[in-house]
Every structure is written in C-alpha cells, then in structure tokens.
Scaffold this active site. Sequence first.
Site, PDB file in Angstrom:
ATOM      1  N   HIS A 125      26.127 -44.361   8.549  1.00 60.63           N
ATOM      2  CA  HIS A 125      27.523 -43.986   8.823  1.00 60.63           C
ATOM      3  C   HIS A 125      28.108 -42.978   7.829  1.00 60.63           C
ATOM      4  O   HIS A 125      29.261 -43.108   7.398  1.00 60.63           O
ATOM      5  CB  HIS A 125      28.406 -45.234   8.864  1.00 60.63           C
ATOM      6  CG  HIS A 125      28.113 -46.151  10.014  1.00 60.63           C
ATOM      7  ND1 HIS A 125      27.541 -45.744  11.196  1.00 60.63           N
ATOM      8  CD2 HIS A 125      28.317 -47.497  10.165  1.00 60.63           C
ATOM      9  CE1 HIS A 125      27.424 -46.779  12.020  1.00 60.63           C
ATOM     10  NE2 HIS A 125      27.873 -47.857  11.418  1.00 60.63           N
ATOM     11  N   HIS A 201      34.216 -46.424  15.857  1.00 60.82           N
ATOM     12  CA  HIS A 201      33.608 -47.717  15.551  1.00 60.82           C
ATOM     13  C   HIS A 201      34.560 -48.880  15.839  1.00 60.82           C
ATOM     14  O   HIS A 201      34.657 -49.824  15.047  1.00 60.82           O
ATOM     15  CB  HIS A 201      33.146 -47.729  14.095  1.00 60.82           C
ATOM     16  CG  HIS A 201      31.960 -48.593  13.836  1.00 60.82           C
ATOM     17  ND1 HIS A 201      31.975 -49.955  14.045  1.00 60.82           N
ATOM     18  CD2 HIS A 201      30.715 -48.303  13.399  1.00 60.82           C
ATOM     19  CE1 HIS A 201      30.798 -50.450  13.721  1.00 60.82           C
ATOM     20  NE2 HIS A 201      30.005 -49.470  13.332  1.00 60.82           N
ATOM     21  N   GLU A 338      29.326 -47.872  20.697  1.00 63.38           N
ATOM     22  CA  GLU A 338      29.525 -46.582  20.018  1.00 63.38           C
ATOM     23  C   GLU A 338      28.765 -45.484  20.753  1.00 63.38           C
ATOM     24  O   GLU A 338      27.540 -45.427  20.680  1.00 63.38           O
ATOM     25  CB  GLU A 338      29.016 -46.688  18.579  1.00 63.38           C
ATOM     26  CG  GLU A 338      29.560 -47.873  17.814  1.00 63.38           C
ATOM     27  CD  GLU A 338      28.644 -48.277  16.652  1.00 63.38           C
ATOM     28  OE1 GLU A 338      28.084 -47.397  15.958  1.00 63.38           O
ATOM     29  OE2 GLU A 338      28.465 -49.490  16.452  1.00 63.38           O
TER      30      GLU A 338
HETATM   31  C1  GLA Z   1      26.729 -50.233  13.306  1.00 63.99           C
HETATM   32  C2  GLA Z   1      25.353 -50.598  12.915  1.00 63.99           C
HETATM   33  C3  GLA Z   1      25.287 -52.030  12.495  1.00 63.99           C
HETATM   34  C4  GLA Z   1      26.280 -52.285  11.379  1.00 63.99           C
HETATM   35  C5  GLA Z   1      27.661 -51.872  11.818  1.00 63.99           C
HETATM   36  C6  GLA Z   1      28.667 -51.951  10.690  1.00 63.99           C
HETATM   37  O1  GLA Z   1      27.059 -50.688  14.530  1.00 63.99           O
HETATM   38  O2  GLA Z   1      24.410 -50.330  13.927  1.00 63.99           O
HETATM   39  O3  GLA Z   1      24.001 -52.348  12.067  1.00 63.99           O
HETATM   40  O4  GLA Z   1      25.912 -51.579  10.248  1.00 63.99           O
HETATM   41  O5  GLA Z   1      27.655 -50.554  12.276  1.00 63.99           O
HETATM   42  O6  GLA Z   1      28.661 -53.183  10.061  1.00 63.99           O
END
Ligand code: GLA
Length: 376
Positions: A125, A201, A338
């Site tokens: 991220h 997100h 997402e």
């Molecule tokens: C995304 C990732 C997960 C986790 C979340 C945040 O969806 O794929 O593994 O890291 O973000 O907690």
Amino acid sequence: MKQICALLAVCASVSTSAADPEVQDFGKTKDGTAVQLYTLKNEKGLTAKVMARGATLVELHVPGKNGKSEDVILGWDSVAGYESEDNQYFGCTTGRVCNRIAKGKFSIGGKDYTVATNDGPNHLHGGVERSLDKVVWDAKAYSNDKGQGVRFKYTSPDGEEGYPGNLKCQVVYFLAKNANRISISYKATTDQPTPVNLTNHAYFNLAGAGSDTVLDHVLTLNADKYTPADDTLIPTGKIEPVAGTPLDFTKPKRIGARIEKLTDTSALGYDHNFVLNAKQDDSKPYNHAATLLHKASGRRLRIMTKEPGIQFYSGNFLKGQQGKNGKTYAHRSAVCLETQHYPDSVNQPNFPSIILKPDQEYQTSTLLIFGVSGQK
Ligand code: GLA
C-alpha cells in the site's frame, strides 16, 4: 422590490444545482495540519463524508429496506484515529501502488528501485511515512446540476517512498443528486516512468459498521479467474479458474459459506485478487465487478469499474479496535472490495502493466451504487 423577489423566485425554481458540500473541522494531524471533513448529501437519503488526509471516505450513511440509514463503512471520529496504530487503511486512497510489491523491488528501463518492506518481506500500500493514505491532500468542494463532489489533489515528489517521478494525483468523490451512486475518479501524470495503481480501501458492513460479522453477506464477483499467490500473498504469475474452489463467487454466495475451506493462503480468510471478466461491449464506461448484499437490512452495493482486478479482503486482520462512536470492529466484521490492477504487476510481465509514462495520463474510476433488494 417585487420584481427582484419575482426574479429570485424564478431563479430558485429553475436552478437545479445542488448546494456545495458542508465543511467542518476534523482535527489536526500530529504535525499540526488542520484537516477538514466534507459532507455530501443527496435527495435519495445517502450521505457521504470525506476528508483530506489520505483523500479518505470517512462515513457513508445508506438507507435500508425499512428506510433506516446506517453508516456502512469503518472509520474514526477524528483525524487522530486515522493516525493511530489501530487504523488499517480505513476508507483511504491507497498508493502510489496499492497492494503488494514482492520484496519491495522493481526495475524500470534497467534502473532498480527499492521501496519499503512493511508487510513481511513485501511492500504494501505505497509505503510507511508518506504513502498516499497518510498525506494531507488539497481539497476543493463543489456542486453542479448533477450533484456534489470534492476534488482532492496531491503532488508526490520524485523519490517519495522510493518511487521515481513527480506524480500529480487527483481523486474526485462525486455523489449523484438523484441516485444513490458515488463515483471515485482518479487521475495522475508523471515526469518519469513510474508504477501507479490506485484504489479506495473502504471497509463495508452493510448491516452497519460495528456489526459482528460480514460472514452473512452475500457476494457476487464478476470473475471467472484469480491470481494464485504464495503464502506472502505475492502472485505466482499464473491465472487460474475459480470454478470448484471457495473462490467461486460467479453466482451469489454467502461469504461465510466456504471461508474455512480456504487452504491456499495464510491470510486467515479471503484476501485474493480476482481477475474481472472483460465485457464484449467495450463501449460501456464501466463493467460490473461485484455485488454485496445484506439480506436482513436489504442493503445492496454494486461496484462497477474498468479496472482488470479486484482484491476481496474479508477483514481478517480486524482485531476489535473501537472506531466511530465507540463501535467495535471485530475479526471479519467488514469487507474490502478494492478495484485495481493485480498485485505485484510491476514484476509480472504477463499482467497488465501499471507503468505510467510522462506522455500518458492515468485515469480510472469506480462506481459504488447502493440499492435496496426488492426495490428498483
Ligand atoms: C489489503 C491487503 C490485506 C491487508 C489489508 C490492510 O486488503 O490485501 O492483506 O493488508 O489491505 O490491513
């Protein structure tokens, strides 16, 4: 005077513009930057609140079948919550590259780049200190005859979080005036080739944020295939069918129905990238990606995009933190859907590219369409 009044009355009756979004203080970041919260409302009962830190969706109040509205996304009461250890990317814009980059390494045009490893051995991220969810964006609220919006802009300087190029980013949230539809539209330009993969997100629980679980929600994904991954969630590079696996959501399925049968992941639940089916009809601006339904309340969310993938994450790492209004966010009490390019695309030659070049404009958008089951 009479004439002026008459004129004003005529103007008021023909004007179809929504009022500008309301603005209120949402607290200050640790370094003292004031952050504001913008409220978007429409005629159909939907209210969305967004803020400038991370160009983040903070609240989303959606009517159910009894007409009762609930806030259906996880979040915090002020900017301090978003800066706390307990925040897990709630509602934010995620980038410059959302999801994972294997070992935090990639190369472009023969030049090697290293970005932070903040998820076991991998980059997640967009980094640690200055990923797009953690910076305060410039904000401009507006309205027009179709609804209300907020335009967020941020220029990420060359080298920020290890990424090359000055990246000018824009995210616009827009709530339609007469339909419960929010668009999230992204644009970016760069002065050096650089990877870009932006998403939102938001964590959804259509029963209302803070309800126990999402295992009772029914999910449909317009995806016949997925990208299998190793146990650090880096794709192997293969693209395989979902048929015959707990990942088959091509027909509506309860999220909890097969979650314990997942064997391919150490992620404690769903945390997979699905390859969205490309439509024959390319003239349409959006394809259907996902539909999420909570039968008891009747709330339904349809997600539309032209992105090639969607990460379906079943809130496996939620740990009982207390968010907005003191509500508890338990393990698997929300889902993220997402829309994005596939994880680690920058290292996978057979995945659609995420490299943005200086003569190009990155442009994508996602629609969130809310409805009530049994009603049009
Ligand atoms: C995304 C990732 C997960 C986790 C979340 C945040 O969806 O794929 O593994 O890291 O973000 O907690």
